[in-house]
Design a protein around this motif. Structure first.
Motif, PDB file in Angstrom:
ATOM      1  N   LEU A 198      -9.650   8.798  34.447  1.00 26.17           N
ATOM      2  CA  LEU A 198      -9.326  10.551  33.699  1.00 26.17           C
ATOM      3  C   LEU A 198     -10.018  10.542  32.133  1.00 26.17           C
ATOM      4  N   THR A 199     -10.705  11.959  32.489  1.00 25.53           N
ATOM      5  CA  THR A 199     -10.788  12.758  30.869  1.00 25.53           C
ATOM      6  C   THR A 199     -10.634  13.986  30.240  1.00 25.53           C
ATOM      7  N   SER A 200      -9.692  14.317  29.419  1.00 25.99           N
ATOM      8  CA  SER A 200      -9.504  16.267  29.306  1.00 25.99           C
ATOM      9  C   SER A 200     -10.421  16.255  27.805  1.00 25.99           C
ATOM     10  N   THR A 201     -10.543  17.021  27.858  1.00 26.99           N
ATOM     11  CA  THR A 201     -11.311  17.750  26.595  1.00 26.99           C
ATOM     12  C   THR A 201     -10.399  18.666  26.123  1.00 26.99           C
ATOM     13  N   GLY A 202     -10.118  18.895  24.741  1.00 22.83           N
ATOM     14  CA  GLY A 202      -9.213  19.949  24.351  1.00 22.83           C
ATOM     15  C   GLY A 202     -10.163  20.960  23.554  1.00 22.83           C
ATOM     16  N   THR A 203     -10.083  22.048  22.953  1.00 20.51           N
ATOM     17  CA  THR A 203     -10.888  22.824  21.980  1.00 20.51           C
ATOM     18  C   THR A 203      -9.797  23.906  21.804  1.00 20.51           C
ATOM     19  N   ARG A 204      -9.902  24.404  20.423  1.00 23.37           N
ATOM     20  CA  ARG A 204      -8.939  25.409  20.361  1.00 23.37           C
ATOM     21  C   ARG A 204      -9.963  26.383  19.049  1.00 23.37           C
ATOM     22  N   TYR A 205      -9.798  27.299  18.929  1.00 21.83           N
ATOM     23  CA  TYR A 205      -9.911  28.422  18.122  1.00 21.83           C
ATOM     24  C   TYR A 205      -9.866  27.720  16.635  1.00 21.83           C
ATOM     25  N   ALA A 206     -11.159  28.322  15.422  1.00 23.86           N
ATOM     26  CA  ALA A 206     -10.900  27.883  14.726  1.00 23.86           C
ATOM     27  C   ALA A 206     -11.675  29.133  13.696  1.00 23.86           C
ATOM     28  N   THR A 207     -11.204  30.114  12.966  1.00 24.08           N
ATOM     29  CA  THR A 207     -10.848  30.998  12.184  1.00 24.08           C
ATOM     30  C   THR A 207     -12.086  30.354  11.011  1.00 24.08           C
ATOM     31  N   THR A 208     -12.317  29.402  10.721  1.00 24.89           N
ATOM     32  CA  THR A 208     -12.958  29.184   9.372  1.00 24.89           C
ATOM     33  C   THR A 208     -13.913  29.501   9.709  1.00 24.89           C
ATOM     34  N   VAL A 209     -14.623  29.138  10.907  1.00 27.55           N
ATOM     35  CA  VAL A 209     -15.668  29.089  11.546  1.00 27.55           C
ATOM     36  C   VAL A 209     -16.411  29.859  12.409  1.00 27.55           C
ATOM     37  N   GLN A 210     -15.216  30.438  13.082  1.00 31.21           N
ATOM     38  CA  GLN A 210     -14.873  31.493  14.076  1.00 31.21           C
ATOM     39  C   GLN A 210     -15.554  31.120  15.493  1.00 31.21           C
ATOM     40  N   LYS A 211     -15.335  29.866  15.986  1.00 33.69           N
ATOM     41  CA  LYS A 211     -15.876  29.391  16.812  1.00 33.69           C
ATOM     42  C   LYS A 211     -14.609  28.473  17.887  1.00 33.69           C
ATOM     43  N   ARG A 212     -14.485  28.168  18.871  1.00 34.92           N
ATOM     44  CA  ARG A 212     -13.620  26.111  19.186  1.00 34.92           C
ATOM     45  C   ARG A 212     -14.597  25.365  18.424  1.00 34.92           C
ATOM     46  N   ILE A 213     -13.223  24.183  17.790  1.00 37.27           N
ATOM     47  CA  ILE A 213     -13.478  23.270  17.859  1.00 37.27           C
ATOM     48  C   ILE A 213     -12.208  21.419  18.722  1.00 37.27           C
ATOM     49  N   PRO A 214     -12.972  20.615  18.700  1.00 41.78           N
ATOM     50  CA  PRO A 214     -12.333  20.182  18.376  1.00 41.78           C
ATOM     51  C   PRO A 214     -10.644  20.065  18.470  1.00 41.78           C
ATOM     52  N   TRP A 215      -9.925  19.569  19.177  1.00 41.91           N
ATOM     53  CA  TRP A 215      -8.301  19.577  19.330  1.00 41.91           C
ATOM     54  C   TRP A 215      -7.812  18.142  19.315  1.00 41.91           C
ATOM     55  N   GLN A 216      -7.689  17.963  18.332  1.00 40.08           N
ATOM     56  CA  GLN A 216      -6.743  16.470  17.681  1.00 40.08           C
ATOM     57  C   GLN A 216      -5.047  17.062  18.088  1.00 40.08           C
ATOM     58  N   THR A 217      -4.765  17.040  19.375  1.00 39.77           N
ATOM     59  CA  THR A 217      -3.501  17.532  19.011  1.00 39.77           C
ATOM     60  C   THR A 217      -2.751  16.393  20.180  1.00 39.77           C
TER      61      THR A 217
END
Length: 221
Positions: free
Chosen positions: A143-162
């Protein structure tokens, strides 16, 4: 309308420009309908708001305003002038957290009869996304999961370490069980184990006070 200046203008308009007559009466309700949750997923979005209650029977003469207060004070505003819908402008620099909507005015402009308003709340957080891929080789499942979240500093999705929680359930059942819980380094979590039977899988990435949590679609292997 989302600026402090616009919010102040609404309050001034409501309290100064309009003054109810001595004969004015409360004739029903006027409720602001706004989303309970808003996900910031881009630099700007227009969120539709509407009215409900008695005041909608006075659509051609209704006048109602609400101001949205965040932890930073008055930040948002919506105005209904002879209409029953308006748009709430949200930019990605909006204060994250709870918006408490307070009515400044709710009336009909023929006889200036008033309506009893509501005071809803909206929680604003950054949007997030997750996906899950499952690969089977014999009895071994990876199983391989990928998570991203919106970042206001660059106004795009970035990898989400949580914290990511991989779950499974036997086919045909409804109860999910935890298979693996760990930190998704750079947004990715990979886990392999042995299971001869096909199972349903999903992954959940933990949110917080500023980011919404996210759960993937279900995959079967």
């Amino acid at each position: 309308m989302s600026t402090l200046a616009g919010t102040a203008a609404l309050a001034t308009l409501a309290t100064v420009a309009f003054s109810p007559s001595a004969q004015a009466a409360t004739i029903g309700s006027c409720r602001l309908v706004v989303p309970a949750q808003v996900r910031i997923v881009g630099p700007y979005q227009a969120v539709k708001t509407t009215l409900s209650g008695t005041c909608t029977s006075y659509a051609s003469s209704v006048f109602a305003t609400w101001t949205g207060y965040t932890s930073q004070g008055a930040e948002d505003g919506v105005l209904f002038d002879s209409v029953t819908s308006d748009y709430w402008d949200i930019y990605d620099w909006h204060t994250l957290g709870v918006v408490s909507w307070r009515e400044a005015w709710a009336t009909e402009q023929n006889n200036w009869n008033e309506f009893t308003p509501n005071t809803p709340t909206t929680t604003v957080r950054l949007g997030s996304w997750t996906s899950l891929k499952a690969v089977r080789s014999g009895s071994r499942v990876t199983l391989t999961s990928t998570g991203t979240r919106y970042a206001t500093t660059v106004q795009k999705r970035i990898p989400w370490q949580t914290t990511a929680t991989l779950q499974y359930r036997p086919v045909g059942t409804t109860t999910w069980k935890t298979l693996k819980k760990a930190t998704a380094t750079k947004g990715v979590l990979t886990y392999s184990y042995t299971s001869k039977a096909a199972r349903d899988y999903r992954v959940s990435y933990a949110g917080g006070t500023t980011i919404w949590s996210s759960t993937s679609s279900t995959v079967r292997k």
